[in-house]
Design a protein around this motif. Structure first.
Motif, PDB file in Angstrom:
ATOM      1  N   GLY A 286     -78.833 -14.009  -7.644  1.00  0.00           N
ATOM      2  CA  GLY A 286     -79.939 -13.512  -8.464  1.00  0.00           C
ATOM      3  C   GLY A 286     -79.452 -12.956  -9.798  1.00  0.00           C
ATOM      4  N   ALA A 287     -80.122 -11.934 -10.266  1.00  0.00           N
ATOM      5  CA  ALA A 287     -79.854 -11.374 -11.590  1.00  0.00           C
ATOM      6  C   ALA A 287     -78.610 -10.494 -11.644  1.00  0.00           C
ATOM      7  CB  ALA A 287     -81.067 -10.593 -12.066  1.00  0.00           C
ATOM      8  N   GLU A 288     -77.909 -10.305 -10.532  1.00  0.00           N
ATOM      9  CA  GLU A 288     -76.717  -9.453 -10.578  1.00  0.00           C
ATOM     10  C   GLU A 288     -75.636 -10.034 -11.489  1.00  0.00           C
ATOM     11  OE1 GLU A 288     -74.436 -10.795  -6.445  1.00  0.00           O
ATOM     12  OE2 GLU A 288     -75.202  -8.775  -6.618  1.00  0.00           O
ATOM     13  N   CYS A 289     -75.667 -11.349 -11.731  1.00  0.00           N
ATOM     14  CA  CYS A 289     -74.710 -11.948 -12.663  1.00  0.00           C
ATOM     15  C   CYS A 289     -74.939 -11.423 -14.077  1.00  0.00           C
ATOM     16  CB  CYS A 289     -74.788 -13.472 -12.643  1.00  0.00           C
ATOM     17  SG  CYS A 289     -76.398 -14.132 -13.097  1.00  0.00           S
ATOM     18  N   ARG A 290     -76.184 -11.260 -14.451  1.00  0.00           N
ATOM     19  CA  ARG A 290     -76.506 -10.728 -15.786  1.00  0.00           C
ATOM     20  C   ARG A 290     -76.040  -9.285 -15.916  1.00  0.00           C
ATOM     21  NH1 ARG A 290     -82.553 -13.087 -16.772  1.00  0.00           N
ATOM     22  NH2 ARG A 290     -81.907 -15.030 -17.762  1.00  0.00           N
ATOM     23  N   ASP A 291     -76.255  -8.500 -14.871  1.00  0.00           N
ATOM     24  CA  ASP A 291     -75.811  -7.103 -14.893  1.00  0.00           C
ATOM     25  C   ASP A 291     -74.292  -7.015 -15.019  1.00  0.00           C
ATOM     26  OD1 ASP A 291     -78.454  -6.296 -14.588  1.00  0.00           O
ATOM     27  OD2 ASP A 291     -78.285  -6.121 -12.406  1.00  0.00           O
ATOM     28  N   ALA A 292     -73.596  -7.878 -14.291  1.00  0.00           N
ATOM     29  CA  ALA A 292     -72.130  -7.846 -14.285  1.00  0.00           C
ATOM     30  C   ALA A 292     -71.527  -8.307 -15.602  1.00  0.00           C
ATOM     31  CB  ALA A 292     -71.602  -8.716 -13.142  1.00  0.00           C
ATOM     32  N   SER A 293     -72.171  -9.243 -16.281  1.00  0.00           N
ATOM     33  CA  SER A 293     -71.593  -9.810 -17.502  1.00  0.00           C
ATOM     34  C   SER A 293     -72.181  -9.233 -18.790  1.00  0.00           C
ATOM     35  CB  SER A 293     -71.771 -11.327 -17.508  1.00  0.00           C
ATOM     36  OG  SER A 293     -73.139 -11.668 -17.533  1.00  0.00           O
ATOM     37  N   ARG A 294     -73.121  -8.329 -18.677  1.00  0.00           N
ATOM     38  CA  ARG A 294     -73.807  -7.779 -19.860  1.00  0.00           C
ATOM     39  C   ARG A 294     -72.827  -7.185 -20.870  1.00  0.00           C
ATOM     40  NH1 ARG A 294     -77.809  -4.879 -17.595  1.00  0.00           N
ATOM     41  NH2 ARG A 294     -79.166  -6.677 -17.771  1.00  0.00           N
ATOM     42  N   PHE A 295     -71.841  -6.419 -20.397  1.00  0.00           N
ATOM     43  CA  PHE A 295     -70.904  -5.781 -21.324  1.00  0.00           C
ATOM     44  C   PHE A 295     -70.085  -6.817 -22.090  1.00  0.00           C
ATOM     45  CE2 PHE A 295     -68.134  -6.523 -17.778  1.00  0.00           C
ATOM     46  CZ  PHE A 295     -66.855  -6.594 -18.298  1.00  0.00           C
ATOM     47  N   LEU A 296     -69.773  -7.926 -21.462  1.00  0.00           N
ATOM     48  CA  LEU A 296     -69.032  -8.987 -22.152  1.00  0.00           C
ATOM     49  C   LEU A 296     -69.912  -9.697 -23.173  1.00  0.00           C
ATOM     50  CD1 LEU A 296     -67.111 -10.467 -19.117  1.00  0.00           C
ATOM     51  CD2 LEU A 296     -66.127  -9.246 -21.048  1.00  0.00           C
ATOM     52  N   GLU A 297     -71.143  -9.959 -22.810  1.00  0.00           N
ATOM     53  CA  GLU A 297     -72.066 -10.603 -23.739  1.00  0.00           C
ATOM     54  C   GLU A 297     -72.257  -9.743 -24.982  1.00  0.00           C
ATOM     55  OE1 GLU A 297     -75.699 -11.658 -21.754  1.00  0.00           O
ATOM     56  OE2 GLU A 297     -74.614 -12.636 -20.126  1.00  0.00           O
ATOM     57  N   THR A 298     -72.366  -8.441 -24.784  1.00  0.00           N
ATOM     58  CA  THR A 298     -72.519  -7.519 -25.907  1.00  0.00           C
ATOM     59  C   THR A 298     -71.274  -7.521 -26.791  1.00  0.00           C
ATOM     60  OG1 THR A 298     -73.980  -6.117 -24.588  1.00  0.00           O
ATOM     61  CG2 THR A 298     -72.973  -5.116 -26.530  1.00  0.00           C
ATOM     62  N   ALA A 299     -70.117  -7.521 -26.173  1.00  0.00           N
ATOM     63  CA  ALA A 299     -68.860  -7.486 -26.929  1.00  0.00           C
ATOM     64  C   ALA A 299     -68.599  -8.790 -27.680  1.00  0.00           C
ATOM     65  CB  ALA A 299     -67.698  -7.194 -25.979  1.00  0.00           C
ATOM     66  N   LEU A 300     -69.035  -9.917 -27.123  1.00  0.00           N
ATOM     67  CA  LEU A 300     -68.748 -11.215 -27.730  1.00  0.00           C
ATOM     68  C   LEU A 300     -69.738 -11.625 -28.812  1.00  0.00           C
ATOM     69  CD1 LEU A 300     -67.679 -13.150 -24.529  1.00  0.00           C
ATOM     70  CD2 LEU A 300     -66.199 -12.353 -26.383  1.00  0.00           C
ATOM     71  N   GLY A 301     -70.886 -10.995 -28.872  1.00  0.00           N
ATOM     72  CA  GLY A 301     -71.836 -11.316 -29.936  1.00  0.00           C
ATOM     73  C   GLY A 301     -73.135 -11.894 -29.417  1.00  0.00           C
ATOM     74  N   GLN A 302     -73.856 -12.545 -30.306  1.00  0.00           N
ATOM     75  CA  GLN A 302     -75.189 -13.055 -30.019  1.00  0.00           C
ATOM     76  C   GLN A 302     -75.154 -14.249 -29.070  1.00  0.00           C
ATOM     77  OE1 GLN A 302     -77.298 -14.196 -33.526  1.00  0.00           O
ATOM     78  NE2 GLN A 302     -79.172 -14.686 -32.436  1.00  0.00           N
ATOM     79  N   THR A 303     -76.039 -14.236 -28.077  1.00  0.00           N
ATOM     80  CA  THR A 303     -76.182 -15.349 -27.144  1.00  0.00           C
ATOM     81  C   THR A 303     -76.980 -16.456 -27.828  1.00  0.00           C
ATOM     82  OG1 THR A 303     -76.161 -13.848 -25.252  1.00  0.00           O
ATOM     83  CG2 THR A 303     -77.081 -16.045 -24.891  1.00  0.00           C
ATOM     84  N   THR A 304     -76.436 -17.657 -27.821  1.00  0.00           N
ATOM     85  CA  THR A 304     -77.129 -18.777 -28.451  1.00  0.00           C
ATOM     86  C   THR A 304     -77.840 -19.668 -27.436  1.00  0.00           C
ATOM     87  OG1 THR A 304     -75.104 -20.087 -28.441  1.00  0.00           O
ATOM     88  CG2 THR A 304     -75.586 -18.832 -30.440  1.00  0.00           C
ATOM     89  N   SER A 305     -77.368 -19.677 -26.196  1.00  0.00           N
ATOM     90  CA  SER A 305     -78.042 -20.453 -25.158  1.00  0.00           C
ATOM     91  C   SER A 305     -77.673 -19.884 -23.801  1.00  0.00           C
ATOM     92  CB  SER A 305     -77.657 -21.932 -25.228  1.00  0.00           C
ATOM     93  OG  SER A 305     -76.306 -22.101 -24.905  1.00  0.00           O
ATOM     94  N   GLU A 306     -78.477 -20.245 -22.817  1.00  0.00           N
ATOM     95  CA  GLU A 306     -78.245 -19.753 -21.459  1.00  0.00           C
ATOM     96  C   GLU A 306     -78.682 -20.832 -20.477  1.00  0.00           C
ATOM     97  OE1 GLU A 306     -79.105 -15.653 -19.137  1.00  0.00           O
ATOM     98  OE2 GLU A 306     -80.856 -16.547 -20.091  1.00  0.00           O
ATOM     99  N   SER A 307     -77.862 -21.085 -19.468  1.00  0.00           N
ATOM    100  CA  SER A 307     -78.193 -22.019 -18.392  1.00  0.00           C
ATOM    101  C   SER A 307     -78.077 -21.255 -17.085  1.00  0.00           C
ATOM    102  CB  SER A 307     -77.222 -23.199 -18.379  1.00  0.00           C
ATOM    103  OG  SER A 307     -77.314 -23.924 -19.567  1.00  0.00           O
ATOM    104  N   LEU A 308     -79.139 -21.253 -16.317  1.00  0.00           N
ATOM    105  CA  LEU A 308     -79.140 -20.543 -15.041  1.00  0.00           C
ATOM    106  C   LEU A 308     -78.778 -21.507 -13.918  1.00  0.00           C
ATOM    107  CD1 LEU A 308     -82.390 -18.449 -15.572  1.00  0.00           C
ATOM    108  CD2 LEU A 308     -80.021 -17.766 -15.994  1.00  0.00           C
ATOM    109  N   THR A 309     -77.900 -21.064 -13.035  1.00  0.00           N
ATOM    110  CA  THR A 309     -77.430 -21.908 -11.940  1.00  0.00           C
ATOM    111  C   THR A 309     -78.309 -21.735 -10.707  1.00  0.00           C
ATOM    112  OG1 THR A 309     -75.984 -20.191 -11.051  1.00  0.00           O
ATOM    113  CG2 THR A 309     -75.049 -21.633 -12.767  1.00  0.00           C
ATOM    114  N   ALA A 310     -78.024 -22.524  -9.706  1.00  0.00           N
ATOM    115  CA  ALA A 310     -78.733 -22.402  -8.433  1.00  0.00           C
ATOM    116  C   ALA A 310     -78.476 -21.040  -7.798  1.00  0.00           C
ATOM    117  CB  ALA A 310     -78.302 -23.523  -7.485  1.00  0.00           C
TER     118      ALA A 310
END
Length: 64
Positions: free
Chosen positions: A23-47
């Protein structure tokens, strides 16, 4: 096992891939990295994102 993989292309573009999260726990776990790396340009959600953990709660009543 839960894994967050950061892939950096020769042009400097970065890509985050998460594995082992439900579920959404992947977003919670990676949020700090996404913030540090910059703007998200695309997102693909897995099964895995669309799957949920099964949780069952049983209520038992104690008779006196």
């Amino acid at each position: 096992m839960k894994v967050i993989e950061i892939i950096v292309s020769p042009t400097g573009q970065t890509k985050l891939e998460t594995r082992g999260f439900k579920g959404a726990e992947c977003r919670d776990a990676s949020r700090f990295l996404e913030t540090a790396l910059g703007q998200t340009t695309s997102e693909s959600l897995t099964a895995e994102y669309h799957s949920t953990s099964v949780f069952q709660q049983n209520h038992l009543e104690q008779k006196e």
